[in-house]
Write an enzyme that holds these catalytic residues in place. Sequence first.
Site, PDB file in Angstrom:
ATOM      1  N   LEU A 154      22.923  15.004  35.901  1.00 17.11           N
ATOM      2  CA  LEU A 154      24.358  15.132  35.649  1.00 17.11           C
ATOM      3  C   LEU A 154      25.139  15.208  36.964  1.00 17.11           C
ATOM      4  O   LEU A 154      26.221  14.607  37.089  1.00 17.11           O
ATOM      5  CB  LEU A 154      24.631  16.389  34.795  1.00 17.11           C
ATOM      6  CG  LEU A 154      26.090  16.650  34.477  1.00 17.11           C
ATOM      7  CD1 LEU A 154      26.704  15.488  33.690  1.00 17.11           C
ATOM      8  CD2 LEU A 154      26.254  17.957  33.699  1.00 17.11           C
ATOM      9  N   ILE A 208      22.052  28.758  44.306  1.00 21.25           N
ATOM     10  CA  ILE A 208      22.946  29.594  43.493  1.00 21.25           C
ATOM     11  C   ILE A 208      22.358  30.957  43.133  1.00 21.25           C
ATOM     12  O   ILE A 208      23.087  31.835  42.669  1.00 21.25           O
ATOM     13  CB  ILE A 208      23.405  28.856  42.203  1.00 21.25           C
ATOM     14  CG1 ILE A 208      22.216  28.518  41.297  1.00 21.25           C
ATOM     15  CG2 ILE A 208      24.227  27.625  42.547  1.00 21.25           C
ATOM     16  CD1 ILE A 208      22.614  28.147  39.878  1.00 21.25           C
ATOM     17  N   ALA A 231      20.138  23.915  37.415  1.00 21.20           N
ATOM     18  CA  ALA A 231      19.437  24.614  36.335  1.00 21.20           C
ATOM     19  C   ALA A 231      17.935  24.423  36.484  1.00 21.20           C
ATOM     20  O   ALA A 231      17.482  23.522  37.186  1.00 21.20           O
ATOM     21  CB  ALA A 231      19.885  24.053  34.977  1.00 21.20           C
ATOM     22  N   THR A 272      23.248  24.327  26.828  1.00 18.27           N
ATOM     23  CA  THR A 272      22.281  23.539  26.049  1.00 18.27           C
ATOM     24  C   THR A 272      22.294  23.829  24.542  1.00 18.27           C
ATOM     25  O   THR A 272      22.645  24.941  24.117  1.00 18.27           O
ATOM     26  CB  THR A 272      20.860  23.842  26.598  1.00 18.27           C
ATOM     27  OG1 THR A 272      19.886  23.283  25.727  1.00 18.27           O
ATOM     28  CG2 THR A 272      20.583  25.338  26.678  1.00 18.27           C
ATOM     29  N   TYR A 282      13.711  29.094  28.175  1.00 19.47           N
ATOM     30  CA  TYR A 282      14.794  28.227  28.674  1.00 19.47           C
ATOM     31  C   TYR A 282      16.096  28.539  27.918  1.00 19.47           C
ATOM     32  O   TYR A 282      17.134  28.799  28.534  1.00 19.47           O
ATOM     33  CB  TYR A 282      14.400  26.754  28.490  1.00 19.47           C
ATOM     34  CG  TYR A 282      15.510  25.769  28.778  1.00 19.47           C
ATOM     35  CD1 TYR A 282      15.949  25.544  30.081  1.00 19.47           C
ATOM     36  CD2 TYR A 282      16.132  25.059  27.744  1.00 19.47           C
ATOM     37  CE1 TYR A 282      16.970  24.641  30.349  1.00 19.47           C
ATOM     38  CE2 TYR A 282      17.152  24.151  28.010  1.00 19.47           C
ATOM     39  CZ  TYR A 282      17.564  23.951  29.306  1.00 19.47           C
ATOM     40  OH  TYR A 282      18.584  23.055  29.557  1.00 19.47           O
TER      41      TYR A 282
END
Length: 279
Positions: free
Chosen positions: A12, A38, A61, A102, A126
């Site tokens: 993305l 991050i 992520a 998600t 997740y």
Amino acid sequence: MKILITGSKGQLGLELTKQLEKEKKYEIIATDRDELNIIDINSVNEFLLNNKPDVVINCAAHTAVDLCETDVENAYKINAVGPRNLAIVCEKIGAKLVQVSTDYVFDGNGTRPYREDDTTCPNSIYGTSKLMGENFVREFCSRYFVVRTAWLYGEGNNFVRTMLKLAETNNELNVVNDQFGSPTSTVDLAKAIIDLMNTEHYGVYHGTCEGQCSWYDFAKKIFEIKNIDIKVNPVTSEEFKRPAPRPAYSVLDNFMLKLVGLNSFRTWEKSLEEYLDKE
Ligand SMILES: NC(=O)c1ccc[n+]([C@@H]2O[C@H](COP(=O)([O-])OP(=O)(O)OC[C@H]3O[C@@H](n4cnc5c(N)ncnc54)[C@H](OP(=O)(O)O)[C@@H]3O)[C@@H](O)[C@H]2O)c1
């Protein structure tokens, strides 16, 4: 307008950078793990205070769903603590924050497309870590957009490329036919995120291509579009065991995008055709 992208080398992140660069009005700061990790609050603080972006789009992520089941600490650090750090500092500098999430925040026992206000109940590490990330963002940042997407493909490793690769060496493939979702192109998702970030319609959104299918239907469509002659056998999740449980039904309704007049997602078949044209 200054835009900071984290995780910019992922599927993305790459597409967002490409689309934003096309429009000359944005100053883009594209970072990945090496430039801005991050999970480190001090780095996030320093980087954001130095660069003062107007918008932060968090594409970073831990997306290896099966690995998350054993790499638990990293999953929570990247998917929950990371967005928390960004939220705290975005609030400090008055920046907008787009957090990508998600369909795995739902348990998949639904019988109609999930809306943004449906009860979340993740059944994997997740999904749980991503939900925690969503909640931190909502708690610590007032100008947030949480955008839940699903079955994403773009520049990088994804289901479409896996199918094409497997077809090079197999005459027959087994593909799961009892999990349903909406394959989504990063092209459509990046456009929706750019449209949203330019507004003050803060909140939680679902952003997936229109329509739904099983992984088996998805695979069949890929081979049909590419004219690849291969036998695809429908199998059950029980026959194709994976370390992390998957939601059986995770179709998302872009309900909020429709309400604010910003649902520009194409059908999954149309977006897939465009993607495969270039593959
Ligand atoms: N892929 C899907 O099917 C799917 C479905 C639903 C939702 N989503 C969500 O959509 C978003 C984008 O997914 P994607 O497929 O583009 O992901 P991706 O291709 O896996 O990219 C993630 C990027 O984040 C980077 N990253 C990982 N940890 C980081 C850290 N601590 N600090 C900075 N960067 C870090 C990764 O670098 P490394 O390569 O070095 O780890 C990678 O470049 C994610 O929020 C994901 O949860 C994806």
